[in-house]
Design a protein around this motif. Sequence first.
Motif, short mmCIF file in Angstrom:
data_model
loop_
_atom_site.label_atom_id
_atom_site.label_comp_id
_atom_site.label_asym_id
_atom_site.label_seq_id
_atom_site.Cartn_x
_atom_site.Cartn_y
_atom_site.Cartn_z
N LYS A 91 0.70 -1.20 0.19
CA LYS A 91 0.22 -0.25 0.11
C LYS A 91 0.94 1.46 -0.53
O LYS A 91 1.27 1.59 0.90
CB LYS A 91 -1.20 -0.19 1.58
CG LYS A 91 -1.66 -0.91 0.87
CD LYS A 91 -2.18 -0.94 2.25
CE LYS A 91 -3.39 -2.48 2.58
NZ LYS A 91 -4.56 -2.66 4.07
N ALA A 92 1.39 1.65 -0.96
CA ALA A 92 2.32 2.76 -1.30
C ALA A 92 1.75 4.25 -0.82
O ALA A 92 2.09 4.87 -0.39
CB ALA A 92 2.54 3.02 -2.66
N ARG A 93 0.34 4.40 -1.17
CA ARG A 93 -0.48 5.62 -0.77
C ARG A 93 -1.57 4.94 -1.21
O ARG A 93 -2.43 5.30 -1.81
CB ARG A 93 0.33 6.52 -1.92
CG ARG A 93 -1.01 8.35 -1.24
CD ARG A 93 -0.01 9.19 -2.10
NE ARG A 93 -0.82 8.78 -3.22
CZ ARG A 93 0.36 10.23 -3.98
NH1 ARG A 93 1.11 10.62 -3.74
NH2 ARG A 93 -0.14 10.43 -5.42
N ILE A 94 -2.67 4.85 0.20
CA ILE A 94 -3.68 4.42 0.76
C ILE A 94 -4.35 5.50 1.79
O ILE A 94 -4.01 5.07 2.95
CB ILE A 94 -3.78 3.24 0.48
CG1 ILE A 94 -3.47 1.62 -0.51
CG2 ILE A 94 -5.53 2.59 0.86
CD1 ILE A 94 -3.73 2.17 -1.73
N ARG A 95 -5.05 6.37 1.54
CA ARG A 95 -5.74 7.09 1.86
C ARG A 95 -6.80 6.83 3.02
O ARG A 95 -7.10 7.25 4.01
CB ARG A 95 -6.58 8.41 0.96
CG ARG A 95 -5.15 9.25 0.75
CD ARG A 95 -5.60 9.81 -0.09
NE ARG A 95 -6.56 9.33 -1.19
CZ ARG A 95 -7.41 9.45 -1.87
NH1 ARG A 95 -8.08 10.72 -0.94
NH2 ARG A 95 -8.42 9.54 -3.03
N ASP A 96 -8.10 5.60 2.23
CA ASP A 96 -8.77 5.36 3.65
C ASP A 96 -8.66 3.88 3.83
O ASP A 96 -8.60 3.01 2.94
CB ASP A 96 -9.54 5.40 3.64
CG ASP A 96 -10.50 5.84 1.98
OD1 ASP A 96 -9.89 4.75 1.31
OD2 ASP A 96 -11.68 5.84 1.34
#
Length: 96
Positions: A91-96
């Motif tokens: 998950k390199a960039r997962i906001r939620d």
Amino acid sequence: MTNFLQGLDVVIITVPMIELEETLESLPVDKLRNKLVVEVCPLNVYPKTVLTRMLPSEADILCTNPMFSPGMNVDGQSGKSLDGLPFVYEKARIRD
């Protein structure tokens, strides 16, 4: 391409690594906001760096790594199904 991306929640990018930046440059990246962008590549550092640099901060990024040879199925036989094949993801960039 803009209309195509309009109704999607997930965009999967699976191109040769050497073509990743060129592919992203050809996309309307502003239309990737609030979408999950999944890349499929046997290496993760370079694609992750490129995606986090080139995509808007509102785009979620999932880096995946298929842990098998191209064209192989779970029994090591040639096949088209991905069922049961190992995948590693970050998950390199997962906001939620």
